[in-house]
Design an enzyme around this catalytic site. Sequence first.
Site, PDB file in Angstrom:
ATOM      1  N   GLU A  45       0.851  -1.181   0.000  1.00  0.00           N
ATOM      2  CA  GLU A  45       0.000   0.000   0.000  1.00  0.00           C
ATOM      3  C   GLU A  45       0.885   1.228   0.000  1.00  0.00           C
ATOM      4  O   GLU A  45       2.116   1.136   0.103  1.00  0.00           O
ATOM      5  CB  GLU A  45      -0.945   0.004   1.211  1.00  0.00           C
ATOM      6  CG  GLU A  45      -0.241  -0.032   2.549  1.00  0.00           C
ATOM      7  CD  GLU A  45      -1.191  -0.254   3.717  1.00  0.00           C
ATOM      8  OE1 GLU A  45      -2.385  -0.516   3.487  1.00  0.00           O
ATOM      9  OE2 GLU A  45      -0.730  -0.162   4.868  1.00  0.00           O
ATOM     10  N   HIS A  85      -4.242   4.029   8.683  1.00  0.00           N
ATOM     11  CA  HIS A  85      -3.264   3.948   9.772  1.00  0.00           C
ATOM     12  C   HIS A  85      -2.014   4.774   9.484  1.00  0.00           C
ATOM     13  O   HIS A  85      -1.863   5.386   8.428  1.00  0.00           O
ATOM     14  CB  HIS A  85      -2.916   2.481  10.060  1.00  0.00           C
ATOM     15  CG  HIS A  85      -2.435   1.738   8.863  1.00  0.00           C
ATOM     16  ND1 HIS A  85      -1.200   1.944   8.315  1.00  0.00           N
ATOM     17  CD2 HIS A  85      -3.027   0.782   8.100  1.00  0.00           C
ATOM     18  CE1 HIS A  85      -1.037   1.153   7.274  1.00  0.00           C
ATOM     19  NE2 HIS A  85      -2.140   0.441   7.113  1.00  0.00           N
TER      20      HIS A  85
END
Length: 293
Positions: free
Chosen positions: A209, A248
């Site tokens: 990611e 996050h």
Amino acid sequence: MAILVDRDTRVLCQGMTGWAGTHHTSRMMEYGTSVVAGVTPGKGGRSHLNLPVYDTVAKAAAETGANASMIFVPPAQAAGAMIEAIEAEIPLIVAVTERVPALDMVRVRQALNGSRTRLVGPNSQGILAPGVCMIGVMATGSAREGSIGIVSRSASLTSEVVAQVSAEKLGQSTTVGVGGDPIHGIGMVDCLDLFLADPETDGIILIGEIGGSEEQDVAEYLQGRKMTKPIVAFVAGQHAPPERRMGHAGTLTLYGRGDTNSKIAALEKAGVRIARSAHLVGATMRQALIPTH
């Protein structure tokens, strides 16, 4: 054969007596993981989930033979719990706790230097070797024993990819969530190295990611190496806006760094096959396993 865990893995849970620790320890035990003790300072000598509770990791390990620890400790105390397990020479730590302060993780990384401990996490969904051992909070419903190793930075995508791999009748040797925080324990390269050495892993899936440089580190590791097993990658966040944290702490691109396109380009150059969409990961792995002549 699984990586990091096996049928001889004996787990203690730091923070087992809390709600989250109780719930997920119960799930692990139901799955068949050998959980042998809990550790909660001040509650030593009690029993919880029909397991002994100790005040310290060192005493728990000495009396039960525990060789792995799962950490369900609040963020402010999580680093102290990890360091305690490192000093007790626990070979494997899986830290599930999210939002551990970055400066605390610097202290943990210093404690890891020269130790015999491998740390997975924090902010990790854990490790799952289907039919063998589960440590953490990973979903198990779609997991099947098989030959594909999966290493992931994304918890939600992990469940999707596991289901796809099982639907392709490939199954998983081990799935490892390395954790989404910018400062953590073992990374993609460490897991890739273990999977490449595992004779029962035939293919490897990387779920990346935006943010950080883990995927570029993989590409650098693979440069100049003979590809002995097919490697498939999916990198999430193609349409994420720059310089904005998405989810996050690790999913942040800054000044053109950590973006999806640069990660994909580096991996492709290193010989990794790219799944262009999240729903194509399993099928791409199946295609990658077909011999070409």
